[in-house]
Design an enzyme around this catalytic site. Structure first.
Site, PDB file in Angstrom:
ATOM      1  N   GLY A   1     -29.909  20.990  17.050  1.00  0.00           N
ATOM      2  CA  GLY A   1     -30.810  21.183  15.985  1.00  0.00           C
ATOM      3  C   GLY A   1     -30.775  20.279  14.680  1.00  0.00           C
ATOM      4  O   GLY A   1     -30.559  19.068  15.134  1.00  0.00           O
TER       5      GLY A   1
ATOM      6  N   LYS B   1     -21.693  34.168   0.268  1.00  0.00           N
ATOM      7  CA  LYS B   1     -22.630  34.212   1.119  1.00  0.00           C
ATOM      8  C   LYS B   1     -23.749  35.541   1.110  1.00  0.00           C
ATOM      9  O   LYS B   1     -23.086  36.592   0.766  1.00  0.00           O
ATOM     10  CB  LYS B   1     -22.098  34.268   2.728  1.00  0.00           C
ATOM     11  CG  LYS B   1     -23.226  33.596   3.636  1.00  0.00           C
ATOM     12  CD  LYS B   1     -22.752  32.161   3.630  1.00  0.00           C
ATOM     13  CE  LYS B   1     -23.576  31.244   4.855  1.00  0.00           C
ATOM     14  NZ  LYS B   1     -23.507  29.658   4.779  1.00  0.00           N
TER      15      LYS B   1
ATOM     16  N   TYR C   1     -28.817  16.696  16.133  1.00  0.00           N
ATOM     17  CA  TYR C   1     -29.884  15.713  16.539  1.00  0.00           C
ATOM     18  C   TYR C   1     -29.469  14.511  15.428  1.00  0.00           C
ATOM     19  O   TYR C   1     -29.388  13.417  15.847  1.00  0.00           O
ATOM     20  CB  TYR C   1     -31.212  16.056  16.139  1.00  0.00           C
ATOM     21  CG  TYR C   1     -32.119  15.337  17.031  1.00  0.00           C
ATOM     22  CD1 TYR C   1     -32.349  15.522  18.494  1.00  0.00           C
ATOM     23  CD2 TYR C   1     -32.817  14.141  16.347  1.00  0.00           C
ATOM     24  CE1 TYR C   1     -33.299  14.905  18.862  1.00  0.00           C
ATOM     25  CE2 TYR C   1     -33.648  13.460  16.801  1.00  0.00           C
ATOM     26  CZ  TYR C   1     -33.877  13.897  18.497  1.00  0.00           C
ATOM     27  OH  TYR C   1     -34.731  13.033  18.969  1.00  0.00           O
TER      28      TYR C   1
END
Ligand code: NAD
Length: 345
Positions: free
Chosen positions: A183, A80, A187
């Site tokens: 979000g 990451k 959604y």
């Protein structure tokens, strides 16, 4: 912060600190494991209270990516990049360009992509200096919210598999499902659940999003503060991590927790508390792997249809985790962790 001690705790291979005077970039690239292949994981652009918080977040997220790739059988490790969103960043495009140069120096040991706070445009800046990036213009990841859609699709299939395991039925008609966070993923998940006939309860700290979702999916809006006590069959965390803690778990009324958020358990030992409450918990790094699976498929040359097909392995992975947990008398989290570690150790 004792960086080396923390690296040992998280079994990290490498931390790379990046600094660029011209743009004000301050970033850290955390490589958790490259045993199964290059470390794959997006780039987060976020405001942290301290540099220690930024580094810790990078390490935790990178580790999660290793487990996610391993449990999904992907030939990748976990990594990451975290770019610290500080006022010192004078030129965002130049900062991501600089990050691209740092990533290129790793010669493919780490491959980045979009994550919280970053966009396709940022990946385009990175792509000016390295090929070790995904989600730049022209890729599947840049196509609408493809990665989030695939994550939601995987969670949807994972909820159905969890229902089958716990209640013996794949039918979602009249199943009461709470979706926390509306979000990109939350959604899209609501849409799939609504089409499948589920009765939805939705919440977001953004009340506009809650109202829109309530209208579009014929859902009941609930306030973020009272969401844990909402009577339901499935609780789907799709906002932030750490939402399953000593305060929230005793309030839950559901039989299943299955959602997209990373690091849902504030502490891994809380899996026992869920078990004691007879709540089936779908390990987050297994059920929310749709994004990394579709990215992995794209990197190996697959188109959107084949990438979606690859995501359909998620319910099979969950079935294997649940049955291993049952046979071994351990929690699903412990089972998923063991199965992933067998693959990347
Ligand atoms: P997003 O930023 O698009 O949406 C998050 C939503 O959560 C926002 O609408 C925000 O207002 C809401 N929120 C924040 N705090 C809340 C709270 N306390 N209560 C209710 N709502 C709250 O993020 P996303 O891409 O949809 O990702 C959602 C989660 O899924 C994150 O934890 C992310 O790490 C994880 N995840 C995402 C993907 C992906 O492909 N996008 C892949 C794997 C995991």
């Amino acid at each position: 912060m004792k960086f080396w001690d923390d690296m040992k705790i998280h079994d990290m291979e490498q931390l790379i600190f990046c600094q660029d005077d011209k743009s004000g970039l301050r970033a850290v690239i955390a490589i958790h494991s490259t045993k199964q292949g290059p470390a794959l994981g997006g780039c987060r652009f976020w405001s942290y209270a301290s540099e220690a918080d930024a580094v810790r977040d990078a390490m935790k997220l990178a580790k999660g990516m290793t487990y996610k790739a391993a449990i999904s059988g992907l030939p990748y490790g976990g990594g990451k990049a975290v770019v610290w969103n500080i006022p010192g960043i004078t030129d965002r495009d130049a900062a991501f360009e600089a990050l691209g140069r740092f990533i290129d120096r790793l010669h493919g040991e780490y491959i980045t992509g979009v994550d919280l706070g970053t966009t396709t445009h940022d990946m385009d800046q990175i792509h000016l200096h390295t090929k070790y990036v995904t989600d730049q213009s022209g890729t599947l990841g840049a196509m609408g919210d493809f990665t989030a859609e695939m994550t939601a699709y995987g969670v949807f299939l994972g909820i159905k598999e969890s229902m089958r395991y716990k209640y013996g039925s794949l039918d979602l008609h009249n199943t009461r499902i709470v979706v926390q966070g509306l979000g990109k993923v939350g959604y899209a998940l609501c849409r799939l659940l609504h089409q499948a006939g589920a009765s939805l309860f939705v919440t977001d700290i953004d009340t506009v999003k809650t109202a829109i979702a309530a209208k579009e999916f014929d859902a009941t809006p609930v306030s973020p503060e009272t969401i844990y006590t909402q009577s339901c069959d499935v609780f789907a965390p799709c906002a932030l991590g750490g939402v399953l803690n000593h305060i929230s778990i005793p309030l839950l009324t559901c039989g299943i927790v299955a959602g997209a958020a990373n690091n849902q358990l504030a502490d891994e030992r809380l899996a026992d508390m869920l078990e004691q409450r007879n709540i089936l918990y779908a390990p987050d790094f297994a059920i929310n792997a749709g994004g990394i699976i579709s990215t992995g498929a794209e990197l190996s040359g697959a188109d959107a249809a084949r990438a979606q097909l690859a995501v359909e392995q998620i319910p099979h992975t969950l079935a294997a985790i649940y049955s291993y947990a049952k046979i071994s008398g351990i929690t699903a989290v412990a089972a998923a962790t063991k199965l992933a570690e067998i693959k990347f150790m």
